[in-house]
Structure formats: structure tokens, C-alpha cells
Design an enzyme around this catalytic site. Structure first.
Site, PDB file in Angstrom:
ATOM      1  N   CYS A  12      -5.535  -8.988   0.782  1.00  0.00           N
ATOM      2  CA  CYS A  12      -6.249  -8.569  -0.412  1.00  0.00           C
ATOM      3  C   CYS A  12      -7.739  -8.474  -0.170  1.00  0.00           C
ATOM      4  O   CYS A  12      -8.245  -8.903   0.854  1.00  0.00           O
ATOM      5  CB  CYS A  12      -6.041  -9.581  -1.542  1.00  0.00           C
ATOM      6  SG  CYS A  12      -4.336  -9.800  -2.017  1.00  0.00           S
ATOM      7  N   GLY A  38      -6.230  -3.508   0.195  1.00  0.00           N
ATOM      8  CA  GLY A  38      -5.195  -3.616  -0.823  1.00  0.00           C
ATOM      9  C   GLY A  38      -5.136  -2.381  -1.676  1.00  0.00           C
ATOM     10  O   GLY A  38      -6.172  -1.948  -2.201  1.00  0.00           O
ATOM     11  N   ASN A 112      -7.146 -14.184  -1.796  1.00  0.00           N
ATOM     12  CA  ASN A 112      -6.745 -13.500  -0.561  1.00  0.00           C
ATOM     13  C   ASN A 112      -6.236 -14.565   0.397  1.00  0.00           C
ATOM     14  O   ASN A 112      -6.958 -15.489   0.725  1.00  0.00           O
ATOM     15  CB  ASN A 112      -7.952 -12.760   0.040  1.00  0.00           C
ATOM     16  CG  ASN A 112      -7.663 -12.118   1.386  1.00  0.00           C
ATOM     17  OD1 ASN A 112      -8.582 -11.866   2.161  1.00  0.00           O
ATOM     18  ND2 ASN A 112      -6.415 -11.843   1.694  1.00  0.00           N
ATOM     19  N   GLY A 113      -4.992 -14.413   0.825  1.00  0.00           N
ATOM     20  CA  GLY A 113      -4.403 -15.389   1.746  1.00  0.00           C
ATOM     21  C   GLY A 113      -3.026 -15.798   1.269  1.00  0.00           C
ATOM     22  O   GLY A 113      -2.530 -15.268   0.274  1.00  0.00           O
ATOM     23  N   TYR A 257      -7.000  -5.172  13.449  1.00  0.00           N
ATOM     24  CA  TYR A 257      -6.436  -4.136  12.578  1.00  0.00           C
ATOM     25  C   TYR A 257      -7.022  -4.097  11.171  1.00  0.00           C
ATOM     26  O   TYR A 257      -7.289  -3.028  10.644  1.00  0.00           O
ATOM     27  CB  TYR A 257      -4.926  -4.343  12.460  1.00  0.00           C
ATOM     28  CG  TYR A 257      -4.255  -3.482  11.410  1.00  0.00           C
ATOM     29  CD1 TYR A 257      -4.001  -2.145  11.653  1.00  0.00           C
ATOM     30  CD2 TYR A 257      -3.893  -4.011  10.176  1.00  0.00           C
ATOM     31  CE1 TYR A 257      -3.403  -1.340  10.690  1.00  0.00           C
ATOM     32  CE2 TYR A 257      -3.295  -3.221   9.204  1.00  0.00           C
ATOM     33  CZ  TYR A 257      -3.044  -1.889   9.461  1.00  0.00           C
ATOM     34  OH  TYR A 257      -2.458  -1.103   8.522  1.00  0.00           O
TER      35      TYR A 257
HETATM   36  P1  AMP Z   1       5.190   0.319  14.416  1.00  0.00           P
HETATM   37  O1  AMP Z   1       5.236   1.202  15.658  1.00  0.00           O
HETATM   38  O2  AMP Z   1       6.194   0.741  13.403  1.00  0.00           O
HETATM   39  O3  AMP Z   1       5.264  -1.101  14.791  1.00  0.00           O
HETATM   40  O4  AMP Z   1       3.788   0.589  13.735  1.00  0.00           O
HETATM   41  C1  AMP Z   1       2.602   0.363  14.434  1.00  0.00           C
HETATM   42  C2  AMP Z   1       1.453   0.690  13.558  1.00  0.00           C
HETATM   43  O5  AMP Z   1       1.393  -0.249  12.455  1.00  0.00           O
HETATM   44  C3  AMP Z   1       0.110   0.584  14.257  1.00  0.00           C
HETATM   45  O6  AMP Z   1      -0.559   1.813  14.101  1.00  0.00           O
HETATM   46  C4  AMP Z   1      -0.636  -0.517  13.540  1.00  0.00           C
HETATM   47  O7  AMP Z   1      -1.993  -0.193  13.384  1.00  0.00           O
HETATM   48  C5  AMP Z   1       0.037  -0.608  12.215  1.00  0.00           C
HETATM   49  N1  AMP Z   1      -0.022  -1.967  11.643  1.00  0.00           N
HETATM   50  C6  AMP Z   1      -0.262  -3.135  12.241  1.00  0.00           C
HETATM   51  N2  AMP Z   1      -0.234  -4.164  11.379  1.00  0.00           N
HETATM   52  C7  AMP Z   1       0.012  -3.643  10.173  1.00  0.00           C
HETATM   53  C8  AMP Z   1       0.125  -4.192   8.846  1.00  0.00           C
HETATM   54  N3  AMP Z   1       0.000  -5.495   8.634  1.00  0.00           N
HETATM   55  N4  AMP Z   1       0.389  -3.335   7.852  1.00  0.00           N
HETATM   56  C9  AMP Z   1       0.533  -2.013   8.065  1.00  0.00           C
HETATM   57  N5  AMP Z   1       0.427  -1.439   9.286  1.00  0.00           N
HETATM   58  C10 AMP Z   1       0.162  -2.236  10.326  1.00  0.00           C
END
Ligand code: AMP
Length: 480
Positions: A12, A38, A112-113, A257
Site C-alpha cells: 500500500c 496500490g 502498509n504492511g 521491484y
Molecule cells: P512471472 O514470470 O509470472 O513470475 O512474472 C514476472 C513479473 O512479475 C516480473 O516482471 C516482475 O517484475 C513482476 N512482479 C514481481 N513481483 C511482483 C508483485 N509482487 N506483484 C506483481 N508483479 C510482480
């Protein structure tokens, strides 16, 4: 339905401001800058010292707040919150800030958390009569504050917060006070800024990340320290450290990320760290190739670093449609499944016949990455080498990053070679944990790297079975 079957993973954004006649409008802008943290719901609570008003809704900041809604949010004090979207828990009752009226007056809170003892606390509170309207951890905090025997609001908050275990960056307000808190581990960021008011006094701002300060032209003062509670009221700002000391373990995934690249959190600029991750990745895992392409936007900074270090030219190999929102409906019937193509389109002319290095920040389930490799191959690439600027994610996060259950994390079950086969890449390499740690500079603590190591800074064995259950339910709901 158990109270926990949509146990939230609270990625969040929080924002708060004290002392500006247009507090709610600035909160709106702050939340707008923090939209990446978010997208499910957004809310603002504002106070003029007497009347407190709340507006929350589902969707993006710009959709939730019409001019008419913003007009209702009057006063010099406001807090705001954006909540992340995860499957199966999208409901207005979970939208924040929460606002309640209780014996000491009005209190509003945004969180957030994730708390790791929320289940225990909630059961305890319910057993003695508390009624909950949401399924979030955050409501537990309000109940604990309401029940505290301390006379003063501040004391009651401290009392309540000392019962919490886990990750909590909080923004709270009463009729006349703004309060910001970071848990003693400091998992999630929180920064303090100030603005000079035309009338003279200092305007204080609290925000998840500095990019929110930039938009409203507030000056960055410092980060709220792990374990620090900041209170702003008529008398100005004061700070206290109400928790037993702990070694900070800030979340390294914020750098990889989650945070915006232009933000400064945990003492450094996110983009600088992310770019350096790409440099390290190129040093550790060189590859003979013709071009480097990022997965937009998550792999951009690391791909720049990879290209600079390897000397391979960077090309814009995948173009992203930035307007794909949650409301996008994929036609179900006769038309085929579009999948990742809705979001990304390859630059055929630049990929054809090339040995391509694709850089992304992380692999979670492997689903998207597999489609991306396929897409680049179909566009005519001769070879596809995947490079990931973080180590394999083997363990779920219990502190506020939305990660699937362990068995859905591809790296928890498959080796790098098995994952490479699954992705159908010519090669696959991840940044090592040592390489990752070389790129960050913990000040007075270390980073939480539990998603890569399984070594959780707060023991999760007691809560794990509960959380596994929530996650399993969530996952099955997602699949259904
Ligand atoms: P996948 O290949 O389905 O594991 O998706 C990888 C992608 O998910 C990468 O581009 C990441 O930047 C992204 N990603 C990593 N962590 C998250 C997260 N918590 N929520 C949404 N996307 C994420």
C-alpha cells in the site's frame, strides 16, 4: 467464510499532511504519485480541527476522487491511502483509511504492511466482543487503541502498537493530530517532508516514498526511522521511539521491484540501486549476444545497467501498453486468448535474427516470463537469454509484498535449469544474493531477504500454518 479467507497482503501507499489549508488536495496529489503502490482502492480523511470527513472508493486515485468529493474534504489536516489489488479481496469494506468514533473521539488509520499476529489478536478481540467490519489486519489496530486503558490518545496508540508483530508503516490522525509510525524493523518505507506555508508555519508531510514529496514540491527532511513514531499537532512535530529496540530489516524487494525508481528510500535512490543490480548481473552472468532488451517497466533500470556493463547495445524490444487497467475484459468466446500480448508487443524489426538478452527484475510464478520468451522467439530472435536482477524467489513474503504461496513460486520447486526449460530460454541466470547485497547499503541494520532465503527476521512458524491456509484459499479462489 472464515474471517481470514481473504487475508490481505497489504502492499500500500500512505500519505499525511498537517498545516496546509488545502490538505486534501495535496493528499490527492501525493496518492497520485504513489499509485504504483496500490490500485484497488483509495481514500482520504480530512479534518479542519472540528469536523472530520472521509471519502474512500474502489479504483485508481483519479477515478475515486471527483471534484465534488475533494470539495467535501476540508481542513488543514489529511491522511490518505492506496490499497493494492489482489485477487478475491477486492471490497469496499477493506478500503482505507479506516475511520472510527470511539471514547476518545475520532481516529483514522491507513496501514502498509502485514501483521504476523493479526489472526491471534483478532480472535482474542472477537472472543471478548469486538465486531469487525473488514478482513484486514489494520482494523485490529483500531480495536486495540480503543480498548487501551491509557488516558491519552498517544499513550493508547503506543500501548496498542506494542502488541503488534510484523510489518506496519502507519499513518493515523485524530481531529487535530497527524501521526506516522514505522515498526521497529522498518520493513516498509516512510519519509518526512516539509513545506513553507505562505502564512509562516511549517507544513509537515509524511509519505511512503519521496516521489510524493516531489510532486507537491515539499522538501525531503529525512526518513522516519525504524521504530519511530512522529506526532504533529498545534505545538509542532515531536518524535518518540516507543518500541523495544530491534535490528532493522528493511525490505530489499522495495528496491528490486516495488518502489518507484525516482524515489529515495532506505537512504538511497531506487533507480541507482536498480541500475547497479543490472551492472552486477552482467558481471556475474555475461553472455554472448547482440542486444539487451528490458521487460518494461520492471526491467528497465537493470537492463540499462546490464547494457552499460556488458557493452551490448540496449534496444526497446518490447513496447508496453500503459493503459491496461483492472477493468480490461478479455473477450471470452470465439476470440483466442491474448494473454501478455494485451500488455506487450515485440519490436520485430529489432529482434529478427538477433541473439537477445532479456532483462527483468524478478520471476515469481514464471507465467509471464514464459510468455515473454515465446513472444520474442515468435518475433524472430535467434536466441533468447533471460537475465534476472534478483535471486530466485523461493519463499513467500509475510510482511506486505504480494507473493503467491510457496508451491506457486517457480523457484521453490524448480532448479534454475528446470526453470530455464520451463521458460524455453536458451539460458537463464539470476543475480546472486551476494551480488544483490553488494548493491545496497544498510545503515544500522540489514535488509530482509527472506523471499530469497526463507530466513524471516520475525519468526513466522507460529503464524505460518494460518497464513498458508489464507494463501491456499486465496490461490484456489484465484484459480476458480
Ligand atoms: P512471472 O514470470 O509470472 O513470475 O512474472 C514476472 C513479473 O512479475 C516480473 O516482471 C516482475 O517484475 C513482476 N512482479 C514481481 N513481483 C511482483 C508483485 N509482487 N506483484 C506483481 N508483479 C510482480
Amino acid at each position: 467464510m472464515t474471517p481470514f479467507d481473504d487475508h490481505p497482503h497489504e502492499e500500500c501507499a500512505v500519505f499525511g499532511i498537517y498545516g496546509h489549508p488545502e490538505a486534501a488536495n495535496l493528499t490527492y496529489l501525493g496518492l497520485y504519485a504513489l499509485q504504483h503502490r496500490g490500485q484497488e482502492s483509495s481514500g482520504i480523511v480530512a479534518s479542519d480541527g472540528e469536523r472530520v470527513h472521509s471519502e474512500v472508493g474502489m479504483g485508481h486515485v483519479a477515478d475515486v476522487f471527483t471534484e465534488a468529493r475533494l470539495d467535501k474534504l476540508k481542513g488543514h489536516l489529511a491522511i490518505g491511502h492506496n490499497r493494492y489489488s489482489t485477487a478475491g479481496q477486492s471490497h469496499i469494506t477493506n478500503a482505507q483509511p479506516f475511520m472510527v468514533t470511539y471514547s476518545r473521539g475520532i481516529m483514522a488509520l491507513g496501514h502498509n504492511g502485514n501483521l504476523v499476529n493479526a489472526g491471534d489478536l483478532r480472535r482474542e478481540l472477537e472472543a471478548t466482543g469486538s465486531i469487525f467490519r473488514s478482513t484486514t489486519d489494520s482494523e485490529v489496530i483500531l480495536h486495540l487503541v480503543a480498548r487501551s486503558l491509557e488516558q491519552e490518545t498517544e499513550g493508547a496508540i503506543v500501548d496498542a502498537l506494542n502488541r503488534l508483530e510484523g510489518a506496519f508503516t502507519l499513518i493515523m490522525m485524530t481531529r487535530d493530530k497527524l501521526i506516522g509510525v514505522r515498526d521497529p524493523y522498518g520493513f516498509r518505507p516512510l519519509v518526512l517532508g516539509r513545506m513553507g506555508e505562505p502564512g509562516g508555519g511549517t507544513i509537515w508531510v509524511l509519505a511512503s516514498e519521496t516521489c510524493a514529496l516531489d510532486l507537491i514540491e515539499a522538501t525531503f527532511v529525512r526518513e522516519v526511522a525504524p521504530g519511530e513514531m512522529i506526532v504533529v499537532d498545534e505545538e509542532g512535530l515531536h518524535s518518540l521511539f516507543p518500541f523495544p529496540p530491534a535490528t532493522p530489516t528493511q525490505c530489499i524487494f522495495e528496491f528490486i521491484y516495488f518502489a518507484r525508481p525516482d524515489s529515495y528510500i532506505f537512504g538511497e535512490n531506487v533507480y541507482t540501486v536498480r541500475r547497479q543490480l543490472g551492472v552486477e548481473l552482467a558481471r556475474e552472468n555475461p553472455v554472448e549476444a547482440d542486444i539487451v532488451i528490458p521487460v518494461p517497466d520492471s526491467g528497465l533500470a537493470a537492463a540499462l545497467g546490464f547494457s552499460a556493463e556488458s557493452g551490448l547495445p540496449l534496444e526497446w524490444g518490447l513496447v508496453r501498453n500503459h493503459y491496461v487497467g483492472r477493468t480490461f475484459i478479455e473477450p471470452q468466446q470465439s476470440i483466442r486468448h491474448f494473454g501478455v500480448k494485451v500488455k506487450l508487443n515485440p519490436m520485430r524489426a529489432y529482434l529478427e535474427g538477433k541473439r537477445v538478452v532479456v532483462v527483468d527484475d524478478s520471476i515469481v510464478r514464471g507465467t509471464t516470463s514464459r510468455k515473454i520468451v515465446e513472444m520474442i522467439r515468435k518475433a524472430g530472435a535467434a536466441e533468447v537469454h533471460m537475465r534476472i536482477s534478483s535471486p530466485p524467489i523461493t519463499h513467500p513474503c509475510f510482511f506486505g509484498i504480494d507473493m503467491p504461496t510457496r508451491k506457486e513460486l517457480i523457484a521453490s520447486a524448480k532448479s534454475v535449469e528446470e526453470t530455464r526449460l520451463h521458460l524455453n530460454a536458451d539460458s537463464l541466470a539470476y543475480l546472486s544474493l551476494e551480488g544483490l547485497l553488494r548493491c545496497v547499503h544498510p545503515r544500522g541494520g540489514e535488509f530482509c531477504t527472506a523471499c530469497f532465503t526463507g530466513s524471516y527476521p520475525i519468526p513466522v512458524h507460529r503464524v505460518e500454518p494460518q497464513l498458508w491456509l489464507f494463501q491456499e484459499l486465496k490461490a484456489s479462489e484465484h484459480r476458480a
